[in-house]
Design a protein around this motif. Structure first.
Motif, PDB file in Angstrom:
ATOM      1  N   PHE A 160      64.536  17.298  48.182  1.00 20.43           N
ATOM      2  CA  PHE A 160      64.186  18.712  48.268  1.00 20.43           C
ATOM      3  C   PHE A 160      62.859  18.975  47.560  1.00 20.43           C
ATOM      4  O   PHE A 160      62.462  18.241  46.662  1.00 20.43           O
ATOM      5  N   ASP A 161      62.192  20.058  47.977  1.00 24.99           N
ATOM      6  CA  ASP A 161      60.954  20.450  47.308  1.00 24.99           C
ATOM      7  C   ASP A 161      61.241  20.941  45.898  1.00 24.99           C
ATOM      8  O   ASP A 161      60.478  20.679  44.977  1.00 24.99           O
ATOM      9  N   GLU A 162      62.336  21.664  45.740  1.00 24.40           N
ATOM     10  CA  GLU A 162      62.682  22.203  44.431  1.00 24.40           C
ATOM     11  C   GLU A 162      64.167  22.011  44.148  1.00 24.40           C
ATOM     12  O   GLU A 162      64.992  22.155  45.049  1.00 24.40           O
ATOM     13  N   ILE A 163      64.459  21.680  42.902  1.00 21.99           N
ATOM     14  CA  ILE A 163      65.829  21.688  42.403  1.00 21.99           C
ATOM     15  C   ILE A 163      65.761  22.236  40.980  1.00 21.99           C
ATOM     16  O   ILE A 163      64.735  22.089  40.302  1.00 21.99           O
ATOM     17  N   PRO A 164      66.814  22.871  40.512  1.00 21.07           N
ATOM     18  CA  PRO A 164      66.759  23.409  39.146  1.00 21.07           C
ATOM     19  C   PRO A 164      66.715  22.289  38.118  1.00 21.07           C
ATOM     20  O   PRO A 164      67.392  21.273  38.267  1.00 21.07           O
ATOM     21  N   THR A 165      65.867  22.463  37.116  1.00 23.71           N
ATOM     22  CA  THR A 165      65.771  21.480  36.041  1.00 23.71           C
ATOM     23  C   THR A 165      65.913  22.185  34.694  1.00 23.71           C
ATOM     24  O   THR A 165      65.679  23.381  34.571  1.00 23.71           O
ATOM     25  N   GLU A 166      66.312  21.385  33.722  1.00 26.61           N
ATOM     26  CA  GLU A 166      66.432  21.882  32.356  1.00 26.61           C
ATOM     27  C   GLU A 166      65.624  20.972  31.445  1.00 26.61           C
ATOM     28  O   GLU A 166      65.211  19.882  31.851  1.00 26.61           O
ATOM     29  N   LYS A 167      65.419  21.400  30.210  1.00 32.88           N
ATOM     30  CA  LYS A 167      64.491  20.697  29.325  1.00 32.88           C
ATOM     31  C   LYS A 167      64.874  19.242  29.053  1.00 32.88           C
ATOM     32  O   LYS A 167      64.011  18.414  28.796  1.00 32.88           O
ATOM     33  N   TYR A 168      66.142  18.901  29.126  1.00 30.70           N
ATOM     34  CA  TYR A 168      66.555  17.524  28.828  1.00 30.70           C
ATOM     35  C   TYR A 168      66.582  16.638  30.073  1.00 30.70           C
ATOM     36  O   TYR A 168      66.859  15.446  29.982  1.00 30.70           O
ATOM     37  N   ASP A 169      66.297  17.188  31.246  1.00 33.32           N
ATOM     38  CA  ASP A 169      66.288  16.387  32.471  1.00 33.32           C
ATOM     39  C   ASP A 169      65.095  15.436  32.464  1.00 33.32           C
ATOM     40  O   ASP A 169      63.968  15.829  32.159  1.00 33.32           O
ATOM     41  N   MET A 170      65.354  14.181  32.814  1.00 28.94           N
ATOM     42  CA  MET A 170      64.318  13.153  32.823  1.00 28.94           C
ATOM     43  C   MET A 170      64.029  12.720  34.258  1.00 28.94           C
ATOM     44  O   MET A 170      64.946  12.339  34.984  1.00 28.94           O
ATOM     45  N   PRO A 171      62.758  12.765  34.667  1.00 36.44           N
ATOM     46  CA  PRO A 171      62.420  12.351  36.033  1.00 36.44           C
ATOM     47  C   PRO A 171      62.325  10.832  36.168  1.00 36.44           C
ATOM     48  O   PRO A 171      62.125  10.120  35.180  1.00 36.44           O
ATOM     49  N   VAL A 172      62.468  10.361  37.398  1.00 39.29           N
ATOM     50  CA  VAL A 172      62.184   8.959  37.710  1.00 39.29           C
ATOM     51  C   VAL A 172      60.746   8.866  38.194  1.00 39.29           C
ATOM     52  O   VAL A 172      60.156   9.862  38.623  1.00 39.29           O
ATOM     53  N   GLY A 173      60.183   7.682  38.124  1.00 39.43           N
ATOM     54  CA  GLY A 173      58.798   7.483  38.528  1.00 39.43           C
ATOM     55  C   GLY A 173      58.603   7.294  40.015  1.00 39.43           C
ATOM     56  O   GLY A 173      57.521   7.554  40.549  1.00 39.43           O
ATOM     57  N   ILE A 174      59.648   6.826  40.691  1.00 38.26           N
ATOM     58  CA  ILE A 174      59.567   6.563  42.130  1.00 38.26           C
ATOM     59  C   ILE A 174      60.855   7.045  42.778  1.00 38.26           C
ATOM     60  O   ILE A 174      61.938   6.822  42.236  1.00 38.26           O
ATOM     61  N   VAL A 175      60.733   7.698  43.925  1.00 37.43           N
ATOM     62  CA  VAL A 175      61.898   8.065  44.727  1.00 37.43           C
ATOM     63  C   VAL A 175      61.775   7.336  46.057  1.00 37.43           C
ATOM     64  O   VAL A 175      60.728   7.402  46.715  1.00 37.43           O
ATOM     65  N   VAL A 176      62.828   6.614  46.423  1.00 38.70           N
ATOM     66  CA  VAL A 176      62.839   5.871  47.684  1.00 38.70           C
ATOM     67  C   VAL A 176      63.917   6.478  48.577  1.00 38.70           C
ATOM     68  O   VAL A 176      65.073   6.596  48.169  1.00 38.70           O
ATOM     69  N   THR A 177      63.509   6.861  49.789  1.00 42.34           N
ATOM     70  CA  THR A 177      64.449   7.389  50.783  1.00 42.34           C
ATOM     71  C   THR A 177      64.380   6.516  52.031  1.00 42.34           C
ATOM     72  O   THR A 177      63.595   5.566  52.092  1.00 42.34           O
ATOM     73  N   ILE A 182      57.993   7.780  47.320  1.00 42.36           N
ATOM     74  CA  ILE A 182      57.204   8.798  46.632  1.00 42.36           C
ATOM     75  C   ILE A 182      56.972   8.354  45.194  1.00 42.36           C
ATOM     76  O   ILE A 182      57.927   8.163  44.437  1.00 42.36           O
ATOM     77  N   TYR A 183      55.711   8.205  44.831  1.00 39.93           N
ATOM     78  CA  TYR A 183      55.345   7.964  43.439  1.00 39.93           C
ATOM     79  C   TYR A 183      55.202   9.337  42.804  1.00 39.93           C
ATOM     80  O   TYR A 183      54.303  10.097  43.152  1.00 39.93           O
ATOM     81  N   THR A 184      56.095   9.651  41.902  1.00 42.19           N
ATOM     82  CA  THR A 184      56.215  11.022  41.397  1.00 42.19           C
ATOM     83  C   THR A 184      55.311  11.320  40.212  1.00 42.19           C
ATOM     84  O   THR A 184      55.042  12.483  39.918  1.00 42.19           O
ATOM     85  N   GLY A 185      54.898  10.284  39.504  1.00 42.33           N
ATOM     86  CA  GLY A 185      54.172  10.510  38.262  1.00 42.33           C
ATOM     87  C   GLY A 185      55.102  10.841  37.106  1.00 42.33           C
ATOM     88  O   GLY A 185      54.683  11.024  35.987  1.00 42.33           O
ATOM     89  N   GLY A 186      56.396  10.900  37.392  1.00 44.10           N
ATOM     90  CA  GLY A 186      57.390  11.164  36.346  1.00 44.10           C
ATOM     91  C   GLY A 186      57.774   9.893  35.625  1.00 44.10           C
ATOM     92  O   GLY A 186      57.291   8.815  35.938  1.00 44.10           O
ATOM     93  N   GLY A 187      58.627  10.007  34.667  1.00 43.87           N
ATOM     94  CA  GLY A 187      59.079   8.840  33.919  1.00 43.87           C
ATOM     95  C   GLY A 187      58.035   8.387  32.922  1.00 43.87           C
ATOM     96  O   GLY A 187      57.002   9.021  32.724  1.00 43.87           O
ATOM     97  N   LYS A 188      58.284   7.292  32.270  1.00 42.30           N
ATOM     98  CA  LYS A 188      57.378   6.765  31.243  1.00 42.30           C
ATOM     99  C   LYS A 188      56.182   6.065  31.878  1.00 42.30           C
ATOM    100  O   LYS A 188      56.312   5.414  32.897  1.00 42.30           O
TER     101      LYS A 188
END
Length: 191
Positions: A160-177, A182-188
């Motif tokens: 999805f384009d948007e999902i609700p997030t909270e301050k403790y939610d941690m993103p992944v760096g890559i999403v594979v479908t 998708i290289y998200t730029g998230g994660g460490k």
């Protein structure tokens, strides 16, 4: 939190209605193993799929066959997970939440090495690597201190384009479908 809990129910139903799951899981697997980040990793930390999740059993078998160290999660108290090394899916037993897990009396606990990659479950992901999980916070707590490559697997129908997030939610760096990587730029370190 209430918004996410209501959303989880809707997302579980939506995921159960995704068509051609087996075919889509095959496409996801092919995209994942084509990643240089996967190929170069010596160690795979991977959830053991159940129900309507993107199947990881073939991935685990393939990684073992390729000589990677494979570790799967064990759920401890207070929302903590630890990963234990396995040599076969046959070593797993039914554990918390009806999910197969390692026998901590038999399997060795993994000290996460530098050259590792973690595969993270989720009901849904967005393009920034955030996810809706199952509500226990296990992976968010683990990812907070994980400094290596993190990958979320999901059916493209659950991206999805948007999902609700909270301050403790941690993103992944890559999403594979089944349709894209998708290289998200998230994660460490951008992963």
């Amino acid at each position: 939190m209430q918004i996410k809990n209501k959303l989880r129910k809707t997302l579980k139903e939506a995921r159960s209605n995704v068509s051609d799951k087996s075919e889509k899981a095959d496409l996801i697997l092919q995209r994942l193993i084509s990643l240089e980040e996967y190929k170069s990793a010596d160690t795979l930390l991977c959830y053991v799929s159940f129900g309507d999740e993107v199947d990881t059993h073939r991935l685990i078998k393939l990684a073992l066959k390729d000589g990677k160290t494979v570790a799967v999660p064990y759920c401890k108290d207070r929302g903590i997970i630890e990963f234990y090394i396995i040599n076969s899916l046959d070593e797993l037993k039914l554990g918390a939440y009806g999910i197969k897990e390692p026998d901590i009396n038999f399997n060795k606990r993994l000290e996460v090495p530098e050259n590792s990659i973690i595969i993270v479950p989720g009901l849904a992901f967005n393009r920034f690597g955030f996810r809706i999980g199952y509500g226990g916070g296990y992976y968010d707590r683990f990812l907070e201190n994980y400094k290596h490559i993190s990958v979320g697997l999901c059916y493209n129908d659950m991206l999805f384009d948007e999902i609700p997030t909270e301050k403790y939610d941690m993103p992944v760096g890559i999403v594979v479908t089944d349709k894209q990587i998708i290289y998200t730029g998230g994660g460490k370190d951008g992963f």
